[in-house]
Each structure stands twice: as C-alpha cells, then as structure tokens.
Design a protein around this motif. Structure first.
Motif, PDB file in Angstrom:
ATOM      1  N   LEU A  66       0.755  -6.250  -1.967  1.00 50.40           N
ATOM      2  CA  LEU A  66       0.790  -5.862  -0.526  1.00 50.40           C
ATOM      3  C   LEU A  66       2.031  -5.340  -0.396  1.00 50.40           C
ATOM      4  N   GLY A  67       1.973  -4.310   0.643  1.00 51.77           N
ATOM      5  CA  GLY A  67       3.099  -3.372   0.880  1.00 51.77           C
ATOM      6  C   GLY A  67       4.109  -3.761   2.049  1.00 51.77           C
ATOM      7  N   GLU A 132       6.028   4.409   2.250  1.00 48.70           N
ATOM      8  CA  GLU A 132       6.218   5.831   2.290  1.00 48.70           C
ATOM      9  C   GLU A 132       6.364   6.634   3.661  1.00 48.70           C
ATOM     10  N   ALA A 133       6.140   6.009   4.836  1.00 47.61           N
ATOM     11  CA  ALA A 133       6.123   6.458   6.073  1.00 47.61           C
ATOM     12  C   ALA A 133       7.711   6.640   6.711  1.00 47.61           C
ATOM     13  N   ASN A 147      15.917   7.841   6.785  1.00 48.03           N
ATOM     14  CA  ASN A 147      14.912   7.589   8.141  1.00 48.03           C
ATOM     15  C   ASN A 147      14.782   5.858   8.144  1.00 48.03           C
ATOM     16  N   TYR A 148      14.855   5.281   6.927  1.00 47.24           N
ATOM     17  CA  TYR A 148      14.581   3.955   6.985  1.00 47.24           C
ATOM     18  C   TYR A 148      15.696   3.326   7.712  1.00 47.24           C
TER      19      TYR A 148
END
Length: 294
Positions: A66-67, A132-133, A147-148
C-alpha cells in the motif's frame, strides 16, 4: 553575518525549513489542543500515536504494497479508531479526577506503544520514500526546495485551517464545546454526549497519525520518533494557550520559523529557544498568548 550578501540564501533557506518543522508542530499541537480544550485531558500518548501513523504507513508499504496516498487516509482512520477504544476503556474512567491521572495514564500508554514497536522493529530508523508524484525539487534561486516538503506545508495548513473552522465557526463545533461545558443540558436535547466525546478524542489522535504519515518521508520512521517532537509540541501548546485551537496553529508555525532563524544567527541555542520563549510567556502571561485567563 551579512544577511544581504552571502547570508541571505542561508537565511531564506532556514525560514523555509523552519516553516516545514512548524507545520508538524502546528498539526500535532492542534490535536493536543482539541483533546485538552474539549475533553480536558493532557494526552501524553500523542507522540506515540504520531509514531504509530508513520510506522503503520511503513508496514503497509513493506508488507502489503500500500502506497503513500492510501495510507494518508487509512492510517489516521485506524489510529483514530484505536484512540476511540482508548477513550472508551480507559480515559472515560478518569474524567472527574485530577489532570495528573490523565497525564500519567497517557504517559504509560505511550511507553507501552513505543516499547512494543521497539521490541519488534528496533530503535534504528526505517526509510520511507516520498510518493513518485512529489519527488524532485524546485529551484527557488536561493535554495532548491524538495517538492515533498512544500506539500507538507500545504497539507498541514489545509488540515489545520479546516479543523479550526469546523470547531470555531460551525454549529457542530458549538455543539462540541457545549457538550464539554454542560453535558447534561446538551443531553436534554437528545444528543449522545459520551459518543461525541469519543469521536472527538478519535479525531484528535487521527490528526497525530496524519502528521506521522506526512513525517515518514521527511524523518526516518522509528518507534522513538515521537519522543523527539512531543516535548517541543507541548511547549508550543503551553505558549499558544492550553486548549486554544488558533493559538496552537499560529504558535506552531511561528516557533518553527523562529527555530529556523536561530540556526542561522545562533545555532547553539536552536534546540532551547522554544523553551526560553515558553518561560518568558509563562512569566508574562501564564494563560498563554491566546489562552483565556481563568
């Protein structure tokens, strides 16, 4: 230091880093403020439940695939249900007792939760990659911002402001406050006050778990990760005013920024500046910056 020369990029970088740390302080102190303000319980298990959100995310990723995005919803839900069980079985028995009983009970719970996970996973950090996004970074000129970390600030502010609005500006929030101040009167209108209190505690600890999932890619996941933040977060709550929702949000963000600036001008004091501010605030205004004088 010449802040208009070579020191300006360092200053701006620490401001942004401080804002990221302040976002964690804000959302964690918000959960504490909700629980204390509406239930009158000093929840020392908050750091362990923050850790639980992060550890559950790591377990779900490593064992079940589960991500990050599903766990951003599932981990607060699971921890919130666990918190409701704690309230039903344990906390409900001590509401009429001194605050010290709640503090000791939740501290014992924290030690049990942290000790259980430490015996299984050890004390070393476990890596958790951002989704990944949100990988990569943005060049701001004076620094490269991951970005995170930008997402952490946006998500934390959104949740904090939404919580403040619901509690302070909606009929539901008014009902919650009335149910804690005069439960018999509210029950006379057919409202199930014990259930409302249980849901409130579950929501408060779900905020801690949400912060834990956000923190997993920033810090290494560890059964002891809550210990590193919870003392500072309690200082934030005291400075903002025990039970003050807006005070917790603004104070958490502000102290994160001040802590970041201290690392630029006087790094040796960065780990103690929050407690120095707390001591000064308690001397000048014991109720906290946004608290109500009794």
């Amino acid at each position: 230091m010449d802040i208009f020369g070579a020191g300006l990029p360092a200053l701006l970088s620490q401001l942004l880093i401080g804002l990221v740390n302040g976002s964690f302080y804000a959302i964690l102190s918000l959960g504490l403020a909700v629980i204390f303000g509406l239930l009158n319980v000093i929840n020392f298990a908050h750091g362990a439940l923050f850790m639980l959100g992060a550890v559950l995310s790591w377990i779900a990723m490593s064992r079940w695939g589960l991500g990050y995005w599903p766990m951003l919803l599932l981990a607060p839900l699971v921890v919130g249900l666990f918190g409701m069980l704690i309230e039903r079985l344990l906390l409900r028995r001590i509401y009429q007792l001194d605050h010290l009983y709640g503090l000791l009970l939740t501290l014992g719970l924290a030690l049990l939760i942290e000790g259980g996970f430490r015996s299984v996973y050890g004390a070393s950090g476990l890596p958790y990659d951002p989704p990944e996004a949100l990988m990569g970074a943005t060049d701001l000129g004076f620094m490269v911002l991951p970005n995170y970390r930008a997402w952490v600030v946006v998500a934390s502010l959104a949740v904090c402001l939404a919580t403040w609005y619901v509690i302070e500006k909606t009929p539901l929030g008014a009902l919650l406050r009335a149910g804690t101040e005069n439960p018999r009167l509210v029950e006379a209108f057919g409202i199930n006050v014990p259930l409302m209190i249980t849901l409130t505690y579950g929501f408060g600890v779900a905020l801690a778990a949400f912060a834990g999932v956000l923190a997993a890619p920033v810090y290494q996941v560890s059964p002891l990760m809550g210990q590193n933040l919870i003392i500072v977060v309690f200082a934030v709550v005291v400075i903002g005013g025990m039970g003050s929702i807006l005070g917790s949000i603004l104070t958490g963000l502000g102290l994160g920024v001040i802590e970041g600036l201290t690392k630029v001008f006087y790094p040796e004091a960065s780990s103690t500046v929050v407690f120095v501010i707390m001591a000064i605030v308690l001397l000048v205004r014991p109720a906290g910056l946004f608290g109500k004088d009794s």
